[in-house]
Scaffold this motif. Sequence first.
Motif, PDB file in Angstrom:
ATOM      1  N   LEU A  89       0.822  -1.214   0.000  1.00 47.59           N
ATOM      2  CA  LEU A  89       0.000   0.000   0.000  1.00 47.59           C
ATOM      3  C   LEU A  89       0.855   1.263   0.000  1.00 47.59           C
ATOM      4  N   LYS A  90       2.020   1.185   0.607  1.00 47.61           N
ATOM      5  CA  LYS A  90       2.918   2.352   0.645  1.00 47.61           C
ATOM      6  C   LYS A  90       3.426   2.742  -0.736  1.00 47.61           C
ATOM      7  N   LYS A  91       3.290   1.837  -1.688  1.00 50.92           N
ATOM      8  CA  LYS A  91       3.753   2.138  -3.044  1.00 50.92           C
ATOM      9  C   LYS A  91       2.701   2.898  -3.849  1.00 50.92           C
ATOM     10  N   LEU A  92       1.525   3.128  -3.246  1.00 51.29           N
ATOM     11  CA  LEU A  92       0.436   3.805  -3.949  1.00 51.29           C
ATOM     12  C   LEU A  92       0.258   5.226  -3.445  1.00 51.29           C
ATOM     13  N   GLY A  93       0.026   6.145  -4.370  1.00 53.50           N
ATOM     14  CA  GLY A  93      -0.396   7.493  -4.010  1.00 53.50           C
ATOM     15  C   GLY A  93      -1.771   7.720  -4.601  1.00 53.50           C
ATOM     16  N   MET A  94      -2.582   8.549  -3.942  1.00 60.73           N
ATOM     17  CA  MET A  94      -3.953   8.756  -4.444  1.00 60.73           C
ATOM     18  C   MET A  94      -4.277  10.245  -4.499  1.00 60.73           C
ATOM     19  N   VAL A  95      -4.894  10.617  -5.609  1.00 58.02           N
ATOM     20  CA  VAL A  95      -5.378  11.988  -5.778  1.00 58.02           C
ATOM     21  C   VAL A  95      -6.891  11.901  -5.995  1.00 58.02           C
ATOM     22  N   PHE A  96      -7.647  12.668  -5.189  1.00 58.85           N
ATOM     23  CA  PHE A  96      -9.107  12.588  -5.217  1.00 58.85           C
ATOM     24  C   PHE A  96      -9.704  13.754  -6.002  1.00 58.85           C
ATOM     25  N   GLN A  97     -10.924  13.552  -6.434  1.00 61.39           N
ATOM     26  CA  GLN A  97     -11.644  14.623  -7.129  1.00 61.39           C
ATOM     27  C   GLN A  97     -11.733  15.892  -6.277  1.00 61.39           C
ATOM     28  N   HIS A  98     -12.005  15.689  -4.981  1.00 58.44           N
ATOM     29  CA  HIS A  98     -12.244  16.850  -4.113  1.00 58.44           C
ATOM     30  C   HIS A  98     -11.054  17.185  -3.213  1.00 58.44           C
ATOM     31  N   PHE A  99      -9.864  16.905  -3.698  1.00 61.25           N
ATOM     32  CA  PHE A  99      -8.594  17.347  -3.105  1.00 61.25           C
ATOM     33  C   PHE A  99      -8.292  16.739  -1.738  1.00 61.25           C
ATOM     34  N   ASN A 100      -9.266  16.786  -0.808  1.00 67.46           N
ATOM     35  CA  ASN A 100      -9.084  16.222   0.540  1.00 67.46           C
ATOM     36  C   ASN A 100      -7.851  16.770   1.254  1.00 67.46           C
ATOM     37  N   LEU A 101      -7.624  18.092   1.125  1.00 68.62           N
ATOM     38  CA  LEU A 101      -6.524  18.703   1.881  1.00 68.62           C
ATOM     39  C   LEU A 101      -6.948  18.916   3.329  1.00 68.62           C
ATOM     40  N   PHE A 102      -5.970  19.008   4.234  1.00 66.11           N
ATOM     41  CA  PHE A 102      -6.276  19.370   5.614  1.00 66.11           C
ATOM     42  C   PHE A 102      -6.503  20.878   5.654  1.00 66.11           C
ATOM     43  N   PRO A 103      -7.724  21.345   5.975  1.00 67.00           N
ATOM     44  CA  PRO A 103      -8.021  22.778   5.844  1.00 67.00           C
ATOM     45  C   PRO A 103      -7.305  23.651   6.884  1.00 67.00           C
ATOM     46  N   HIS A 104      -6.983  23.063   8.023  1.00 68.27           N
ATOM     47  CA  HIS A 104      -6.379  23.863   9.092  1.00 68.27           C
ATOM     48  C   HIS A 104      -4.856  23.820   9.046  1.00 68.27           C
ATOM     49  N   LYS A 105      -4.316  23.276   7.950  1.00 67.73           N
ATOM     50  CA  LYS A 105      -2.860  23.264   7.818  1.00 67.73           C
ATOM     51  C   LYS A 105      -2.456  24.056   6.588  1.00 67.73           C
ATOM     52  N   SER A 106      -1.290  24.690   6.669  1.00 65.34           N
ATOM     53  CA  SER A 106      -0.771  25.412   5.508  1.00 65.34           C
ATOM     54  C   SER A 106      -0.458  24.411   4.396  1.00 65.34           C
TER      55      SER A 106
END
Length: 240
Positions: A89-106
Motif C-alpha cells: 500500500l505504501k507504493k500507492l499514491g492517491m489523488v481525489f476529485q475533491h482534493f481532501n486537503l487538511f483545511p487547518h494546515k498550511s
Amino acid sequence: TDLYLNIRSVSKYFGELAAVRDVSLQVKKGEVISIIGPSGSGKSTLLRCINQLEIIDSGEIAIEDDVIIASDADGQRIRLPERQVRRGLKKLGMVFQHFNLFPHKSVLGNLIEAPMMVNKMRRNEIEPYARELLSKVGLADKADAYPNRLSGGQKQRVAIARALAMRPDVLLCDEPTSALDPELVGEVLSVLRQLANEDMTMLVVTHEMGFARDVCDRVVFMDQGQIIEDADPEKLFSNP
Ligand code: ADP
Ligand code: ADP
C-alpha cells in the motif's frame, strides 16, 4: 519484473449491484493508463479497491511482488502478512476529485504531515523535499498559504504534491479535474503530463479525452462494472 500492478478477477458488490465485475488489469512500470466510461460504470470503485478504500469481494490485487488482498476459489478472504500489505500500500499514491486537503494546515503543512513519516525521512530532509515538490507543481510561493485561499487548480496541485511526498511507485487519480472550473483544468493536466514524461506509473480516471489521447499509453473503457475495451489511444480515437 516490470509489472507494477496486477489486478486479477476483482469484483466489488454494493448489495446486489456489481459495481466492479470480474475486472483484470495489468499495469507495467512507467505506463500511464486512463480509465474512461459513463458515470456509474465502476471507475472510481475500481481505483478505491486498489488502495483498499473499498474491500473487494473476490479476486486478487498485487503491487510488484506484494499481494495486498486476495480471496480463494470460494471467494473467502485469504489472510495475508500485515507487513506485506503495508509495504504494498505504501507504493500507492492517491489523488481525489475533491482534493481532501487538511483545511487547518498550511500548504507546506499538508505536505510534511504523516505522509513524510511513512518514508522515515530525516527531519532535516523533510522540509526541503516538501518545498522541492511544491516547486515541481509550480506552487513554491504558496508554501505558507492555507487551502481556502487557493484556487481549485492550486488545491489539486497541492494534493498531487502531497501524494508524491509518499514517494509512490503508482499514482492513482480519481477524476482529478472534474471538480475544477474549465479554465483551471489545464494547469492540473499539465502537472500530470509532466509526471507522465518522468515515467511515473499512473492510473487516471478521467473525462478528459484529449489527455487520454495525447498522454496515455493505454485507454481502458469501462461499462457496467466491466472493462469493455483496453486499447492503444491512437487506435481507440481513430475510429469514428
Ligand atoms: P464511476 O466512477 O464510473 O462513476 P462508481 O465506481 O462511482 O462509478 O460507481 C459504480 C456503481 O456503484 C454506481 O452504480 C454507484 O451508484 C455504485 N456505488 C458506488 N459507491 C457506492 C456505495 N458506497 N454504496 C452503494 N453503491 C455505490
Ligand atoms: P472522492 O473525492 O474520490 O469521492 P471522498 O472525498 O469520498 O473521495 O473520500 C473517500 C475516502 O477516502 C474518505 O473516507 C476519506 O476519509 C479517505 N481519504 C481521504 N484522504 C485520503 C488519503 N490521502 N489517503 C487515503 N484515504 C483518504
